[in-house]
Design a protein around this motif. Sequence first.
Motif, PDB file in Angstrom:
ATOM      1  N   LEU A  97       0.846  -1.203   0.000  1.00 22.96           N
ATOM      2  CA  LEU A  97       0.000   0.000   0.000  1.00 22.96           C
ATOM      3  C   LEU A  97       0.875   1.245   0.000  1.00 22.96           C
ATOM      4  O   LEU A  97       0.552   2.251  -0.622  1.00 22.96           O
ATOM      5  CB  LEU A  97      -0.906   0.003   1.222  1.00 22.96           C
ATOM      6  N   GLU A  98       1.988   1.149   0.691  1.00 21.82           N
ATOM      7  CA  GLU A  98       2.874   2.308   0.762  1.00 21.82           C
ATOM      8  C   GLU A  98       3.440   2.639  -0.623  1.00 21.82           C
ATOM      9  O   GLU A  98       3.521   3.803  -1.011  1.00 21.82           O
ATOM     10  CB  GLU A  98       3.998   2.027   1.750  1.00 21.82           C
ATOM     11  N   ASP A  99       3.804   1.609  -1.355  1.00 21.20           N
ATOM     12  CA  ASP A  99       4.347   1.850  -2.704  1.00 21.20           C
ATOM     13  C   ASP A  99       3.302   2.474  -3.622  1.00 21.20           C
ATOM     14  O   ASP A  99       3.574   3.422  -4.347  1.00 21.20           O
ATOM     15  CB  ASP A  99       4.850   0.537  -3.328  1.00 21.20           C
ATOM     16  N   ARG A 100       2.081   1.915  -3.566  1.00 22.81           N
ATOM     17  CA  ARG A 100       1.015   2.488  -4.405  1.00 22.81           C
ATOM     18  C   ARG A 100       0.756   3.936  -3.995  1.00 22.81           C
ATOM     19  O   ARG A 100       0.644   4.827  -4.841  1.00 22.81           O
ATOM     20  CB  ARG A 100      -0.288   1.706  -4.202  1.00 22.81           C
ATOM     21  N   SER A 101       0.678   4.129  -2.694  1.00 23.40           N
ATOM     22  CA  SER A 101       0.370   5.455  -2.166  1.00 23.40           C
ATOM     23  C   SER A 101       1.425   6.475  -2.610  1.00 23.40           C
ATOM     24  O   SER A 101       1.098   7.595  -3.016  1.00 23.40           O
ATOM     25  CB  SER A 101       0.319   5.359  -0.643  1.00 23.40           C
ATOM     26  N   ARG A 102       2.683   6.051  -2.553  1.00 30.65           N
ATOM     27  CA  ARG A 102       3.777   6.971  -2.910  1.00 30.65           C
ATOM     28  C   ARG A 102       3.634   7.440  -4.372  1.00 30.65           C
ATOM     29  O   ARG A 102       3.832   8.609  -4.681  1.00 30.65           O
ATOM     30  CB  ARG A 102       5.120   6.272  -2.684  1.00 30.65           C
ATOM     31  N   ILE A 103       3.269   6.517  -5.237  1.00 28.85           N
ATOM     32  CA  ILE A 103       3.138   6.880  -6.672  1.00 28.85           C
ATOM     33  C   ILE A 103       1.953   7.834  -6.876  1.00 28.85           C
ATOM     34  O   ILE A 103       2.043   8.820  -7.608  1.00 28.85           O
ATOM     35  CB  ILE A 103       3.009   5.609  -7.540  1.00 28.85           C
ATOM     36  N   LEU A 104       0.859   7.561  -6.182  1.00 29.09           N
ATOM     37  CA  LEU A 104      -0.307   8.451  -6.332  1.00 29.09           C
ATOM     38  C   LEU A 104       0.001   9.860  -5.812  1.00 29.09           C
ATOM     39  O   LEU A 104      -0.401  10.862  -6.412  1.00 29.09           O
ATOM     40  CB  LEU A 104      -1.530   7.869  -5.616  1.00 29.09           C
ATOM     41  N   ILE A 105       0.725   9.902  -4.711  1.00 24.43           N
ATOM     42  CA  ILE A 105       1.113  11.229  -4.167  1.00 24.43           C
ATOM     43  C   ILE A 105       1.983  11.960  -5.187  1.00 24.43           C
ATOM     44  O   ILE A 105       1.837  13.160  -5.422  1.00 24.43           O
ATOM     45  CB  ILE A 105       1.901  11.073  -2.843  1.00 24.43           C
ATOM     46  N   ARG A 106       2.876  11.211  -5.812  1.00 19.53           N
ATOM     47  CA  ARG A 106       3.775  11.834  -6.801  1.00 19.53           C
ATOM     48  C   ARG A 106       2.961  12.389  -7.989  1.00 19.53           C
ATOM     49  O   ARG A 106       3.243  13.481  -8.479  1.00 19.53           O
ATOM     50  CB  ARG A 106       4.787  10.773  -7.278  1.00 19.53           C
ATOM     51  N   ILE A 107       1.943  11.640  -8.412  1.00 14.07           N
ATOM     52  CA  ILE A 107       1.084  12.144  -9.502  1.00 14.07           C
ATOM     53  C   ILE A 107       0.434  13.459  -9.058  1.00 14.07           C
ATOM     54  O   ILE A 107       0.396  14.441  -9.811  1.00 14.07           O
ATOM     55  CB  ILE A 107       0.000  11.109  -9.890  1.00 14.07           C
ATOM     56  N   SER A 108      -0.034  13.470  -7.832  1.00 13.12           N
ATOM     57  CA  SER A 108      -0.717  14.680  -7.343  1.00 13.12           C
ATOM     58  C   SER A 108       0.261  15.855  -7.290  1.00 13.12           C
ATOM     59  O   SER A 108      -0.086  16.982  -7.672  1.00 13.12           O
ATOM     60  CB  SER A 108      -1.371  14.367  -5.999  1.00 13.12           C
ATOM     61  N   GLU A 109       1.488  15.590  -6.858  1.00 16.20           N
ATOM     62  CA  GLU A 109       2.478  16.687  -6.802  1.00 16.20           C
ATOM     63  C   GLU A 109       2.811  17.206  -8.200  1.00 16.20           C
ATOM     64  O   GLU A 109       2.964  18.410  -8.415  1.00 16.20           O
ATOM     65  CB  GLU A 109       3.767  16.191  -6.126  1.00 16.20           C
TER      66      GLU A 109
END
Length: 480
Positions: free
Chosen positions: A61-73
């Motif tokens: 979940l952390e890996d998925r979450s990190r990528i989604l946060i990066r998209i948002s940034e």
Amino acid sequence: MNIKNYINGEFLSPINENYIDNYNPSIGEVYGTIPNSTKEDVALAYKAASDAFPEWSNKTLEDRSRILIRISELLEANLERFANAEAKDNGKPVSLASVVDIPRSASNFRFFANAITQFSSESHESIGLGAVNFTLRQPIGVVGCISPWNLPLYLFTWKIAPAIAAGNCVVAKPSEVTPMTAYLLGEICNEAGLPKGVLNIVHGLGQTTGQAIIEHPEVKAISFTGGTATGAHIARTAAPMFKKLSLELGGKNPNVIFADSDYDKMLTTTVRSSFANQGQICLCGSRIFVEESIYEQFKKDFVKKVSELKIGNPFDNDTNVGALVSKQHLEKVKSYIDIAENEGGRILYGGNRVVVEGSENGYYLQPTIIEVGDNKCVLNQEEIFGPVVTLMSFKTDKEALLLANDVKYGLSATLWTNNLNRTMQFSKQLNTGIVWVNTWMLRDLRTPFGGQKASGVGREGGFEALRFFTEPKNICIKYE
Ligand code: NDP
């Protein structure tokens, strides 16, 4: 600008090399092309998604979450580029796209990046039977996401973000009328390190490309936002295939105004809830009901305020009302204004096309206020989805409630009052998925979002979306 499909992390031409014109509605001219994709392109996108699924669904979940946060940034870092692209493609004021559409698209990714790390499932101990049950919530597989043209990136990402956060892979189609920011999103996803095939964006017509997604036998769920008739068609096609369905459809929302409300706040917000995004928001309050004692005053003040709105090119800083999304839509909206008198209506303000200097061929229409005498008229029963509102007065709470509910739709309602008992009575009895009291379109992404009646089935937002995009499985373990 020639848009391409985004499949398996690559930008591809449609297999048949067939394209559709893409219009800039603010000047009424073609400024690019988009793929006229067929079911072969959808099959390719499905294959990419299906190949990506085992690895993506097993990422932490952390890996998925990190990528989604990066998209948002990255969306935030590219805000100006995206806001300009949205305004050009859709006709909405760039000032609106900069503070609503694009920031909200970034928030969608950030929100679901965080939500997935907090998502949990239930367990039920069967006391006395020596068993414990727990619910596994597993990603569904490959899902289809289809969105409309009014809030192009905002609604597109509102589906994609929870779908991929939950571990699914996606075949998505934006509206063919507004494909640009969906196309640019592909670049951002690559830069953010989203693995190839997790998101695939196929452009084209609803009846062919969209149809190929909804009838693909292996696409397990469809999340759709759009018109009620299209939603009904999708349900007819996908339900017999036992796909999971989330349908966010049309609205004809009441805005009920009582004399005891905070008048100035109500008036300012009512201008916005009527005409923001040229009235092309499913949540706009297009049927305004005003308590008789303040009706004449409201009418005068509302017309005055609306007459001050500046209609203009989306790229002018002082523009409040931009262009409608397409010539076809402009004609549809205008056709409702043209029948106003036959329907017993009286145009209090607007009703005409506007020629904007330097953008003479753009699709501009005055914000229009029509006084009607009967809620049964076509103007109050059909979704116009443009800068057109109707006004009617009412005498009692009972009458207001009847009027508000007397429509086939049930998406949202706005209520203006400072009376707590009335607030509770209306909130409980309004047949809508959302009730705003003394505000409009205040959104908390954790809340359930969706409609009743012909406004749809299912809820988006918060954990509701994560529940939709996962399949619950009960595990029952017997112990001695
Ligand atoms: P449509 O129903 O015409 O289209 C919505 C999407 O569905 C588009 O991408 C469209 O493609 C696609 N589509 C059309 N036919 C099919 C098909 N047979 N199979 C699969 N996909 C298909 O709606 P609009 O784009 O005109 O959007 C306006 C509507 O959306 C309004 O009714 C509005 O109320 C509603 N809406 C609802 C919201 C909600 O949350 N409840 C929010 C925002 C809008 P294409 O455009 O290429 O034809």
